[in-house]
Motif scaffolding. Structure first.
Motif, PDB file in Angstrom:
ATOM      1  N   TYR A  31     -19.398  -0.631  -7.543  1.00  0.00           N
ATOM      2  CA  TYR A  31     -20.011  -1.483  -6.776  1.00  0.00           C
ATOM      3  C   TYR A  31     -20.857  -0.921  -5.732  1.00  0.00           C
ATOM      4  N   SER A  94     -18.163   0.443  -2.897  1.00  0.00           N
ATOM      5  CA  SER A  94     -17.035  -0.088  -2.852  1.00  0.00           C
ATOM      6  C   SER A  94     -16.391   0.190  -4.366  1.00  0.00           C
ATOM      7  N   GLY A  96     -13.884  -1.273  -5.691  1.00  0.00           N
ATOM      8  CA  GLY A  96     -13.514  -2.547  -6.157  1.00  0.00           C
ATOM      9  C   GLY A  96     -13.760  -3.732  -5.641  1.00  0.00           C
ATOM     10  N   VAL A  97     -13.551  -4.776  -6.079  1.00  0.00           N
ATOM     11  CA  VAL A  97     -13.730  -6.231  -5.130  1.00  0.00           C
ATOM     12  C   VAL A  97     -12.720  -7.074  -5.182  1.00  0.00           C
ATOM     13  N   ASN A 101     -10.610  -4.315  -0.775  1.00  0.00           N
ATOM     14  CA  ASN A 101     -11.595  -3.149  -0.937  1.00  0.00           C
ATOM     15  C   ASN A 101     -12.492  -3.097   0.026  1.00  0.00           C
ATOM     16  N   GLU A 102     -12.512  -2.199   1.034  1.00  0.00           N
ATOM     17  CA  GLU A 102     -13.677  -1.964   1.950  1.00  0.00           C
ATOM     18  C   GLU A 102     -15.014  -1.414   1.451  1.00  0.00           C
ATOM     19  N   GLN A 103     -15.833  -1.807   2.191  1.00  0.00           N
ATOM     20  CA  GLN A 103     -16.942  -1.007   1.709  1.00  0.00           C
ATOM     21  C   GLN A 103     -17.568  -0.034   2.664  1.00  0.00           C
ATOM     22  N   PHE A 104     -17.937   1.127   2.029  1.00  0.00           N
ATOM     23  CA  PHE A 104     -18.312   2.387   2.843  1.00  0.00           C
ATOM     24  C   PHE A 104     -19.841   2.097   2.914  1.00  0.00           C
TER      25      PHE A 104
ATOM     26  N   PHE B  35     -12.466  -8.149   7.785  1.00  0.00           N
ATOM     27  CA  PHE B  35     -12.724  -6.631   8.047  1.00  0.00           C
ATOM     28  C   PHE B  35     -13.171  -6.525   9.428  1.00  0.00           C
ATOM     29  N   TYR B  37     -15.797  -3.738  11.493  1.00  0.00           N
ATOM     30  CA  TYR B  37     -16.531  -2.506  11.565  1.00  0.00           C
ATOM     31  C   TYR B  37     -16.891  -1.968  13.045  1.00  0.00           C
ATOM     32  N   PHE B  47     -15.528   1.633   9.149  1.00  0.00           N
ATOM     33  CA  PHE B  47     -14.562   0.669   8.903  1.00  0.00           C
ATOM     34  C   PHE B  47     -13.095   0.934   9.687  1.00  0.00           C
ATOM     35  N   ARG B  95     -14.678 -11.407   3.297  1.00  0.00           N
ATOM     36  CA  ARG B  95     -15.090 -11.560   1.938  1.00  0.00           C
ATOM     37  C   ARG B  95     -13.911 -12.558   1.204  1.00  0.00           C
ATOM     38  N   ASN B 100     -16.426 -12.400  -4.484  1.00  0.00           N
ATOM     39  CA  ASN B 100     -15.952 -11.091  -3.898  1.00  0.00           C
ATOM     40  C   ASN B 100     -16.847  -9.935  -3.786  1.00  0.00           C
ATOM     41  N   MET B 103     -19.941 -10.018   0.946  1.00  0.00           N
ATOM     42  CA  MET B 103     -19.099  -9.717   2.381  1.00  0.00           C
ATOM     43  C   MET B 103     -20.268 -10.381   3.442  1.00  0.00           C
TER      44      MET B 103
END
Lengths: 114, 115
Positions: A31, A94, A96-97, A101-104, B35, B37, B47, B95, B100, B103
């Motif tokens: 993703y 990411s 996964g969803v 699953n955090e996003q980088f 989340f 950040y 994060f 999210r 999904n 976000m």
């Protein structure tokens, strides 16, 4: 740190010109996302990709298009840049969803449209 | 539509003290993730911590903890023993499981740690 690079890091362009921003990852994550960051708005999703050649629109997709021909690259194109598209653009990946699953995020690209 | 609200545009804290950054959210989806950040002046997004809607305990990561109050729909970030390097923008995000790939972020809180 997740291997995400963005190019260019800074760009100044004129209204009406096409602009392409590139996001490159070395993590083989499925993703990928493009956000823009503006004061008072946090980050807003432009487009995302859930696989090679699989993309969909986000919250603020008007005026933007994307392409993903390889797992590692996600391109954001402004067909005809406008001053309202002056912003900082972030790419994210990411694995996964699932909810956890955090996003980088990549380092960002500062785009100025004159 | 999901919505994230951070009501504190700016916060100040004395070094070594604890600080709480507020975040409230709105969703009708029973399954979601929250989340936090951090964005230092250098610009990258880092994060910090995650809380799932079904998690029974508040999440903790080192000096960061998330004060999750589900009934009030709040997910406040607590930073203990503040350090000068904690000065940054902090973003809360959510999210939903049913959407999904989307976000949503709050507008952020700028934290300044005073020596």
């Amino acid at each position: 740190d997740a291997g995400i690079t963005q190019s260019p890091r800074h760009k100044v362009t004129e209204t009406g010109t096409p602009v392409t921003l590139r996001c490159h990852q070395t993590e083989n994550h499925r993703y990928m996302y493009w956000y823009r960051q503006d004061p008072g708005h946090g980050l807003r999703l432009i487009h995302y990709s859930y696989g090679v050649k699989d993309t969909d629109k986000g919250e603020v997709s008007d005026g933007y298009s994307v392409s993903r021909s390889k797992t590692e690259d996600f391109l954001l194109t402004l067909e005809s840049a406008t001053s309202s598209q002056t912003s900082v653009y972030f790419c994210a990946i990411s694995e996964g969803v699932l909810a956890g699953n955090e996003q980088f995020f990549g380092p960002g690209t500062r785009l100025t449209v004159l | 539509a999901q919505k994230i609200t951070q009501t504190q545009p700016g916060m100040f804290v004395q070094e070594k003290e604890a600080v709480t950054l507020d975040c409230t959210y709105d969703t009708s989806d029973p399954s979601y993730g929250l989340f936090w950040y951090k964005q230092p002046s250098s610009g990258e997004m880092i994060f910090l911590i995650y809380q799932g809607s079904y998690d029974q305990q508040n999440a903790t990561e080192g000096r960061y903890s998330l004060n999750f109050q589900k009934a009030r729909k709040s997910a406040n970030l607590v930073i203990s023993a503040s350090q000068l390097g904690d000065s940054a923008m902090y973003f809360c995000a959510m999210r939903e499981a049913r959407n999904n790939n989307d976000m949503r972020f709050g507008a952020g809180t700028r934290l300044t740690v005073k020596p």
